[in-house]
Design an enzyme around this catalytic site. Structure first.
Site, mmCIF file in Angstrom:
data_model
loop_
_atom_site.group_PDB
_atom_site.id
_atom_site.type_symbol
_atom_site.label_atom_id
_atom_site.label_comp_id
_atom_site.label_asym_id
_atom_site.label_seq_id
_atom_site.Cartn_x
_atom_site.Cartn_y
_atom_site.Cartn_z
ATOM 1 N N TYR A 30 0.828 -1.200 0.000
ATOM 2 C CA TYR A 30 0.000 0.000 0.000
ATOM 3 C C TYR A 30 0.863 1.251 0.000
ATOM 4 O O TYR A 30 2.073 1.190 0.231
ATOM 5 C CB TYR A 30 -0.941 0.000 1.208
ATOM 6 C CG TYR A 30 -0.286 0.373 2.521
ATOM 7 C CD1 TYR A 30 -0.452 1.650 3.072
ATOM 8 C CD2 TYR A 30 0.505 -0.539 3.209
ATOM 9 C CE1 TYR A 30 0.152 1.995 4.280
ATOM 10 C CE2 TYR A 30 1.100 -0.209 4.408
ATOM 11 C CZ TYR A 30 0.923 1.060 4.937
ATOM 12 O OH TYR A 30 1.528 1.397 6.125
ATOM 13 N N GLU A 177 13.213 2.565 13.836
ATOM 14 C CA GLU A 177 12.187 3.469 13.301
ATOM 15 C C GLU A 177 10.960 3.398 14.192
ATOM 16 O O GLU A 177 10.895 2.607 15.139
ATOM 17 C CB GLU A 177 11.817 3.116 11.865
ATOM 18 C CG GLU A 177 11.149 1.762 11.691
ATOM 19 C CD GLU A 177 10.769 1.469 10.243
ATOM 20 O OE1 GLU A 177 10.913 2.361 9.390
ATOM 21 O OE2 GLU A 177 10.307 0.337 9.965
#
Length: 282
Positions: A30, A177
């Site tokens: 996506y 992250e």
């Protein structure tokens, strides 16, 4: 209206098979693109990343880059919101439920628009709190996959702790992250963020910030920092499509710097907004 497999149709008429491999197996990718007053920011970069993700999972997209960009622009043609987000989701399509690829592949391509929100002025002024949790993901984090269960659980843990983000800490490597963001730190005037790797998503906003830092002449190091290095940094901030550049002022229960967004974070955030205005013509 939504875009589904070559057609623009009302959302209530858009249906995907229960046999779709995205639903059954998480076999899909996506993208999320922020639009400002109906103008997408860095559309080409997002579509390019979609193609990189598709290549990584060995999925041939049924449309070219220019075709996808045209579909996006048509989808947002009548959008009047100040902030909107375009979601593009592509799966390997409907097929009998087996793990290996089906012999005949008919990808499902879905695009839709949702209303976006700007980060509130008080949040920009105060920054957010973040937690650090163990990274339970694998080594395909560079693919923007629909397999987001570890990220979902991480963000839920952050919400239950009253924090705005969760940062993944990978044993032997460092803090790599956020659950939905890239992480930066400023230490003694040097900007640090993790390198591109199987542990990090190649963020479009991250790339913009690195370009802005270079334009400022700000020294940059691409390296993963440990928990201790982050906690003793002068400034910490996250970047993402929706959060843009946002300071982290409390991390793992400890104050970062003086507990307020630092000057380099604020300058990069301001420069990023200026870049958006220039490129989107607003």
């Amino acid at each position: 209206m939504v875009f589904l497999n070559g057609q623009f149709i009302p959302e209530k008429q858009a249906f995907v098979s229960i046999c779709d491999r995205g639903f059954q197996l998480g076999d899909g990718i996506y993208e999320v693109i922020r639009c400002y007053q109906g103008r997408p920011f860095r559309l080409g970069d997002h579509i390019e990343r979609l193609f990189q993700s598709a290549q990584a999972i060995r999925l041939e997209l049924p449309y070219g880059r220019d075709e996808l960009a045209g579909f996006v622009n048509r989808l947002i043609a009548d959008v009047t919101w100040d902030y909107a987000d375009i979601y593009i989701q592509v799966t390997r399509g409907g097929a009998p439920r087996v793990h290996e690829f089906p012999a005949q592949i008919h990808p499902t391509v879905l695009m839709y628009v949702s209303r976006g929100q700007a980060v509130s002025p008080i949040t920009l002024e105060q920054g957010i709190e973040a937690i650090i949790i163990p990274d339970t993901r694998g080594t395909l984090c560079n693919i923007k996959s629909v397999n987001l269960l570890p990220n979902v659980l991480a963000r839920q843990a952050a919400a239950e702790a009253g924090a705005g983000e969760a940062l993944f800490e990978r044993e032997g490597i460092g803090v790599v992250e956020g659950a939905a963001s890239n992480i930066f730190a400023v230490r003694k005037g040097v900007l640090s963020t993790g390198p591109l790797s199987p542990y990090t998503l190649p963020g479009v906003t991250r790339d913009c910030v690195l370009q802005l830092a270079k334009a400022q002449g700000l020294p940059v190091e691409l390296e993963f920092l440990s928990r201790e290095e982050l906690l003793t940094a002068d400034e910490v901030f996250i970047t993402s499509t929706s959060k843009e550049v946002l300071a982290v002022t409390i991390l793992a229960g400890q104050m970062i710097g003086d507990g307020r967004p630092g000057p380099i974070t604020l300058k990069l955030a301001s420069d990023y907004r200026s870049l958006v205005k220039r490129e989107c013509g607003i």
